[in-house]
Scaffold this active site. Structure first.
Site, PDB file in Angstrom:
ATOM      1  N   LYS A 130       0.742  -1.162   0.135  1.00  0.00           N
ATOM      2  CA  LYS A 130       0.482   0.485   0.023  1.00  0.00           C
ATOM      3  C   LYS A 130       0.796   1.243   0.128  1.00  0.00           C
ATOM      4  O   LYS A 130       0.479   1.942  -0.141  1.00  0.00           O
ATOM      5  CB  LYS A 130      -1.308  -0.093   1.406  1.00  0.00           C
ATOM      6  CG  LYS A 130      -2.452   0.503   0.972  1.00  0.00           C
ATOM      7  CD  LYS A 130      -2.538   0.703   2.352  1.00  0.00           C
ATOM      8  CE  LYS A 130      -3.726   1.169   2.624  1.00  0.00           C
ATOM      9  NZ  LYS A 130      -4.796   1.031   4.183  1.00  0.00           N
TER      10      LYS A 130
ATOM     11  N   THR B 205     -11.641   4.654  15.972  1.00  0.00           N
ATOM     12  CA  THR B 205     -12.594   3.953  17.091  1.00  0.00           C
ATOM     13  C   THR B 205     -11.988   3.308  17.686  1.00  0.00           C
ATOM     14  O   THR B 205     -11.805   2.508  17.849  1.00  0.00           O
ATOM     15  CB  THR B 205     -14.178   3.552  16.086  1.00  0.00           C
ATOM     16  OG1 THR B 205     -14.041   4.512  14.920  1.00  0.00           O
ATOM     17  CG2 THR B 205     -15.039   3.846  16.632  1.00  0.00           C
TER      18      THR B 205
ATOM     19  N   GLU C 114     -13.280  10.837  14.769  1.00  0.00           N
ATOM     20  CA  GLU C 114     -13.820  11.156  13.549  1.00  0.00           C
ATOM     21  C   GLU C 114     -14.871  10.497  13.111  1.00  0.00           C
ATOM     22  O   GLU C 114     -15.876   9.819  14.170  1.00  0.00           O
ATOM     23  CB  GLU C 114     -12.680  11.131  12.887  1.00  0.00           C
ATOM     24  CG  GLU C 114     -12.771   9.006  13.023  1.00  0.00           C
ATOM     25  CD  GLU C 114     -13.678   8.270  11.623  1.00  0.00           C
ATOM     26  OE1 GLU C 114     -14.566   9.055  10.988  1.00  0.00           O
ATOM     27  OE2 GLU C 114     -13.846   6.916  12.156  1.00  0.00           O
TER      28      GLU C 114
ATOM     29  N   GLU D 233     -18.032   7.345   4.828  1.00  0.00           N
ATOM     30  CA  GLU D 233     -17.557   6.690   3.917  1.00  0.00           C
ATOM     31  C   GLU D 233     -17.705   6.996   2.325  1.00  0.00           C
ATOM     32  O   GLU D 233     -19.315   7.224   2.308  1.00  0.00           O
ATOM     33  CB  GLU D 233     -17.289   5.244   3.451  1.00  0.00           C
ATOM     34  CG  GLU D 233     -15.741   4.641   4.244  1.00  0.00           C
ATOM     35  CD  GLU D 233     -15.410   3.017   4.252  1.00  0.00           C
ATOM     36  OE1 GLU D 233     -16.178   2.302   2.757  1.00  0.00           O
ATOM     37  OE2 GLU D 233     -15.233   2.681   5.345  1.00  0.00           O
TER      38      GLU D 233
ATOM     39  N   PHE E 270     -30.840   9.134   8.360  1.00  0.00           N
ATOM     40  CA  PHE E 270     -30.526   7.611   8.794  1.00  0.00           C
ATOM     41  C   PHE E 270     -31.961   6.885   9.614  1.00  0.00           C
ATOM     42  O   PHE E 270     -32.765   6.173  10.169  1.00  0.00           O
ATOM     43  CB  PHE E 270     -30.189   7.505   9.915  1.00  0.00           C
ATOM     44  CG  PHE E 270     -29.245   7.813   9.938  1.00  0.00           C
ATOM     45  CD1 PHE E 270     -28.094   8.672   8.993  1.00  0.00           C
ATOM     46  CD2 PHE E 270     -27.936   6.589   9.664  1.00  0.00           C
ATOM     47  CE1 PHE E 270     -26.978   8.725   8.755  1.00  0.00           C
ATOM     48  CE2 PHE E 270     -26.354   6.522   8.891  1.00  0.00           C
ATOM     49  CZ  PHE E 270     -26.209   7.530   8.056  1.00  0.00           C
ATOM     50  N   LEU E 271     -33.487   7.424   8.140  1.00  0.00           N
ATOM     51  CA  LEU E 271     -34.595   6.616   8.148  1.00  0.00           C
ATOM     52  C   LEU E 271     -34.740   5.854   7.109  1.00  0.00           C
ATOM     53  O   LEU E 271     -36.165   5.496   6.916  1.00  0.00           O
ATOM     54  CB  LEU E 271     -35.432   7.262   8.286  1.00  0.00           C
ATOM     55  CG  LEU E 271     -35.262   8.374  10.212  1.00  0.00           C
ATOM     56  CD1 LEU E 271     -36.768   9.774  10.947  1.00  0.00           C
ATOM     57  CD2 LEU E 271     -36.041   6.996  10.921  1.00  0.00           C
TER      58      LEU E 271
ATOM     59  N   CYS F  99     -18.175   0.501  10.027  1.00  0.00           N
ATOM     60  CA  CYS F  99     -18.142   1.274  11.673  1.00  0.00           C
ATOM     61  C   CYS F  99     -18.836   0.567  12.320  1.00  0.00           C
ATOM     62  O   CYS F  99     -19.077   0.072  13.466  1.00  0.00           O
ATOM     63  CB  CYS F  99     -18.103   2.006  11.176  1.00  0.00           C
ATOM     64  SG  CYS F  99     -16.560   3.364  10.186  1.00  0.00           S
TER      65      CYS F  99
ATOM     66  N   LYS G 255     -22.301   0.355   0.874  1.00  0.00           N
ATOM     67  CA  LYS G 255     -23.239   1.674   0.625  1.00  0.00           C
ATOM     68  C   LYS G 255     -22.944   2.512  -0.749  1.00  0.00           C
ATOM     69  O   LYS G 255     -21.441   2.475  -1.080  1.00  0.00           O
ATOM     70  CB  LYS G 255     -23.346   2.961   1.697  1.00  0.00           C
ATOM     71  CG  LYS G 255     -21.391   3.434   2.299  1.00  0.00           C
ATOM     72  CD  LYS G 255     -21.763   4.730   3.508  1.00  0.00           C
ATOM     73  CE  LYS G 255     -21.686   5.389   3.157  1.00  0.00           C
ATOM     74  NZ  LYS G 255     -21.337   6.673   3.919  1.00  0.00           N
TER      75      LYS G 255
ATOM     76  N   ARG H 100     -16.218  -4.074   3.065  1.00  0.00           N
ATOM     77  CA  ARG H 100     -16.061  -4.813   4.367  1.00  0.00           C
ATOM     78  C   ARG H 100     -17.842  -5.230   5.111  1.00  0.00           C
ATOM     79  O   ARG H 100     -18.570  -3.614   5.188  1.00  0.00           O
ATOM     80  CB  ARG H 100     -15.189  -3.994   4.920  1.00  0.00           C
ATOM     81  CG  ARG H 100     -13.969  -5.053   5.012  1.00  0.00           C
ATOM     82  CD  ARG H 100     -13.027  -4.023   5.111  1.00  0.00           C
ATOM     83  NE  ARG H 100     -12.749  -2.571   5.283  1.00  0.00           N
ATOM     84  CZ  ARG H 100     -12.271  -1.044   5.601  1.00  0.00           C
ATOM     85  NH1 ARG H 100     -11.146  -1.292   6.675  1.00  0.00           N
ATOM     86  NH2 ARG H 100     -12.811   0.079   5.877  1.00  0.00           N
TER      87      ARG H 100
HETATM   88  C1  UGA Z   1     -20.200   6.136   9.921  1.00  0.00           C
HETATM   89  C2  UGA Z   1     -20.974   7.690  10.316  1.00  0.00           C
HETATM   90  O1  UGA Z   1     -21.661   7.486   8.951  1.00  0.00           O
HETATM   91  C3  UGA Z   1     -19.530   8.617  10.660  1.00  0.00           C
HETATM   92  O2  UGA Z   1     -20.470   9.945  10.980  1.00  0.00           O
HETATM   93  C4  UGA Z   1     -18.822   7.820  11.316  1.00  0.00           C
HETATM   94  O3  UGA Z   1     -17.611   8.514  11.253  1.00  0.00           O
HETATM   95  C5  UGA Z   1     -18.143   6.595  10.338  1.00  0.00           C
HETATM   96  O4  UGA Z   1     -19.348   5.720  10.961  1.00  0.00           O
HETATM   97  C6  UGA Z   1     -17.317   5.476  11.682  1.00  0.00           C
HETATM   98  O5  UGA Z   1     -17.099   5.211  12.183  1.00  0.00           O
HETATM   99  O6  UGA Z   1     -16.300   5.308  10.859  1.00  0.00           O
HETATM  100  P1  UGA Z   1     -20.104   5.352   7.677  1.00  0.00           P
HETATM  101  O7  UGA Z   1     -20.041   3.545   7.995  1.00  0.00           O
HETATM  102  O8  UGA Z   1     -19.087   5.184   6.149  1.00  0.00           O
HETATM  103  O9  UGA Z   1     -20.414   6.428   8.371  1.00  0.00           O
HETATM  104  O10 UGA Z   1     -21.686   5.006   6.307  1.00  0.00           O
HETATM  105  P2  UGA Z   1     -22.900   5.348   7.197  1.00  0.00           P
HETATM  106  O11 UGA Z   1     -23.388   6.721   5.418  1.00  0.00           O
HETATM  107  O12 UGA Z   1     -22.746   6.470   8.323  1.00  0.00           O
HETATM  108  O13 UGA Z   1     -23.803   4.409   6.879  1.00  0.00           O
HETATM  109  C7  UGA Z   1     -23.557   3.324   7.580  1.00  0.00           C
HETATM  110  C8  UGA Z   1     -24.534   2.023   7.111  1.00  0.00           C
HETATM  111  O14 UGA Z   1     -25.715   2.143   7.160  1.00  0.00           O
HETATM  112  C9  UGA Z   1     -24.731   1.621   5.567  1.00  0.00           C
HETATM  113  O15 UGA Z   1     -24.746   0.148   5.702  1.00  0.00           O
HETATM  114  C10 UGA Z   1     -25.471   2.779   4.868  1.00  0.00           C
HETATM  115  O16 UGA Z   1     -26.588   1.496   4.125  1.00  0.00           O
HETATM  116  C11 UGA Z   1     -26.905   1.909   6.331  1.00  0.00           C
HETATM  117  N1  UGA Z   1     -28.040   3.204   6.485  1.00  0.00           N
HETATM  118  C12 UGA Z   1     -27.337   4.696   6.492  1.00  0.00           C
HETATM  119  C13 UGA Z   1     -29.082   2.723   6.191  1.00  0.00           C
HETATM  120  O17 UGA Z   1     -29.073   1.396   6.313  1.00  0.00           O
HETATM  121  N2  UGA Z   1     -30.572   3.354   6.441  1.00  0.00           N
HETATM  122  C14 UGA Z   1     -30.293   5.204   6.637  1.00  0.00           C
HETATM  123  O18 UGA Z   1     -31.219   5.435   7.276  1.00  0.00           O
HETATM  124  C15 UGA Z   1     -28.737   5.510   6.633  1.00  0.00           C
END
Ligand code: UGA
Length: 485
Positions: free
Chosen positions: A35, A120, A150, A154, A265-266, A276, A336, A343
């Site tokens: 890497k 984290t 943080e 992603e 997030f709904l 995460c 997403k 992962r």
């Molecule tokens: C998440 C947090 O949102 C960040 O604030 C945090 O910094 C990060 O984890 C981390 O700990 O590093 P991330 O995992 O990149 O970020 O993605 P999200 O956008 O939060 O989505 C997480 C999962 O939830 C995805 O699989 C997404 O599809 C799902 N999701 C999200 C739903 O099923 N429904 C929703 O309404 C929102």
């Protein structure tokens, strides 16, 4: 200021590149030599929107460097630890990478260093780090340990880093607080050249919240767990909507209008994945358990999430009856959109289960196929969603990539064997899909067939040479039902 970032994953790379972008002289370390060599030759090891450009800018301006952990430790006045904390078998975070960096800092660093934990970590990790450094460091090292969680997502991590809602720092000394305030000054004041927007619309100053280290550590885990809880909550509401014939999209809209709840997030669907939420919820449960608190609420959140994939598979089974030999097009593999990360992606459990039941899978993802091939070798990867849909008995949508909203549905309709879409992300419009002749099944919303709406026709299928192709059984049945009406 000279800054070091240890670890070049999503968090480390974004942190290093963005800190260079706002004017610091940053050294980013990576222990994975393959890497590291990619980064040193300007090749991106991962896909993240805008990040390549920010890294290129930093390298061209000579204020972003890549190298070994040893060199990184001696470089910066502040060292941001961004190494991985993967889950152990019991759900706890594996802190061995952090411990090994701390040991190296204790051995090699001298003078004053601000050591910032950005990975984290469970609450009390800062305190452990302090103790560890006290035991292993020489008298020539003076240090503070701070927590700076943080909140990067992603897919939007560059934007999130440069235009955050809040910057949280957990400190035990005024010196550490002042240093971190100075490091983040350009971002707090939103004074830097923005690589994301030409005419940057988001110039709102973030809240700079100073807490003790333990509270900062908890803010991170509590925030992720709360968001995961929101998702599991709406997923259960979706199930209830299916049971009583309501529409979860309308329910979520109504709930989200309350500012105490908010609309984010709904979105119900196949559940949360990624590196995460699943691991952070597990780790938070373990932290609570070890501290004597029964956070069984989060166990339910986890359980509900684990059942989401099976619930979607049940919908596929309901429609296809016998799975063996059925051709399923899987659209989307990343956990997403706008990332190549698979992962803990729901796609993995889904595809494995469908294969297990004898289905034949053709998959497409705009960015994640290379990474998916390592975990899902037994399927056909396609160059676009149309190719994946050729001859399909069903299309299953797993990731809500934007390009799936802009499909030529007439073309898709002509390619599939059966016009059935099972949307695990509720990303498409019921009206549009049924108007295009599809039977459309989503989550917590009514499933509608074109014939049920009584206003659609099944077109004869047209082959690549323009010839008419025979209709399959399902299409014949649809036509027969319509003829009866
Ligand atoms: C998440 C947090 O949102 C960040 O604030 C945090 O910094 C990060 O984890 C981390 O700990 O590093 P991330 O995992 O990149 O970020 O993605 P999200 O956008 O939060 O989505 C997480 C999962 O939830 C995805 O699989 C997404 O599809 C799902 N999701 C999200 C739903 O099923 N429904 C929703 O309404 C929102």
């Amino acid at each position: 200021m000279k800054l070091s970032v240890i670890g070049a994953g999503y968090v480390g790379l974004t942190t290093a590149a963005c800190l260079a972008q706002v004017g610091h002289d940053v050294f980013c370390s990576e222990s994975d030599l393959e890497k590291l060599s990619k980064l040193q030759s300007g090749v991106m090891p991962l896909f993240e929107p805008h990040l390549e450009k920010v890294i290129r800018t930093g390298r061209e301006a000579s204020n972003l460097h890549f190298g070994s952990t040893e060199d990184g430790i001696s470089w910066g006045d502040a060292i941001f630890i961004c190494v991985g904390t993967p889950p152990l078998a019991n759900g706890e975070a594996d802190l061995s990478a952090i411990e090994s960096v701390a040991r190296m800092i204790a051995k090699r660093a001298s003078g004053y260093k601000l050591i910032v934990e950005k990975s984290t970590v469970p609450v009390q990790t800062g305190a452990q780090l302090r103790r560890h450094l006290a035991v292993h460091s020489t008298d020539s090292l003076h240090y503070d340990v701070a927590s700076n969680p943080e909140f990067l997502r992603e897919g939007t991590s560059v934007d999130d880093f440069l235009h955050p809602d809040r910057i949280v720092i957990g400190v035990e000394s005024e010196r550490a607080a002042e240093l971190l305030r100075a490091i983040y000054k350009p971002i707090i004041e939103q004074k830097f050249t923005c690589p994301v927007h030409n005419d940057c619309p988001k110039r709102q100053e973030p809240t700079f919240l100073v807490t003790d280290t333990g509270s900062a550590e908890l803010i991170k885990h509590a925030s992720n767990s709360f968001l995961a809880m929101k998702i599991s909550f709406i997923n259960m509401v979706a199930d209830l909507c299916e049971a009583v014939g309501a529409d979860v999209a309308q329910v979520a809209e109504g709930m989200g209008l309350d500012p105490r709840i908010g609309p984010a997030f709904l979105n119900p669907g196949i559940g949360f994945g990624g590196f995460c939420f699943p691991k952070d919820v597990q780790a938070f449960i373990r932290i609570a358990q070890k501290s004597g608190c029964d956070f069984s609420l989060l166990r339910e959140v986890e359980k509900i999430n684990q059942l989401r994939v099976e619930r979607l598979i049940e919908k596929v089974r309901n429609e296809l009856w016998v799975m063996r030999g059925k051709k399923i097009a899987v659209w989307g593999l990343a956990f997403k959109p706008n990332t190549d990360d698979v992962r803990f992606a729901p796609s993995i459990a889904l595809v494995k289960a469908l294969l297990q039941e004898g289905a034949i899978i053709k998959a497409y993802d705009p960015k994640a196929m290379e990474k998916a091939k390592a975990v899902l070798p037994d399927l056909e990867y396609c160059s676009d969603p149309y190719q994946a849909s050729h001859g399909a008995d069903a299309i299953v949508i797993v990731t809500e990539w934007d390009e799936f909203r802009r499909m030529d549905w007439t073309l898709v309709r002509s390619l599939v064997d059966r016009p059935l879409i099972i949307d695990g992300r509720n990303m498409l419009s019921i009206a549009q899909l049924t108007e295009s002749g599809f039977h459309y099944v989503s989550v917590g919303r009514p499933s509608v067939s074109p014939n049920e709406r009584g206003q659609h026709r099944v077109e004869a299928k047209v082959g690549a040479q323009g010839e008419s192709l025979p209709l399959d059984d399902a299409q014949e049945q649809v036509l027969a039902r319509r003829r009866k009406k």
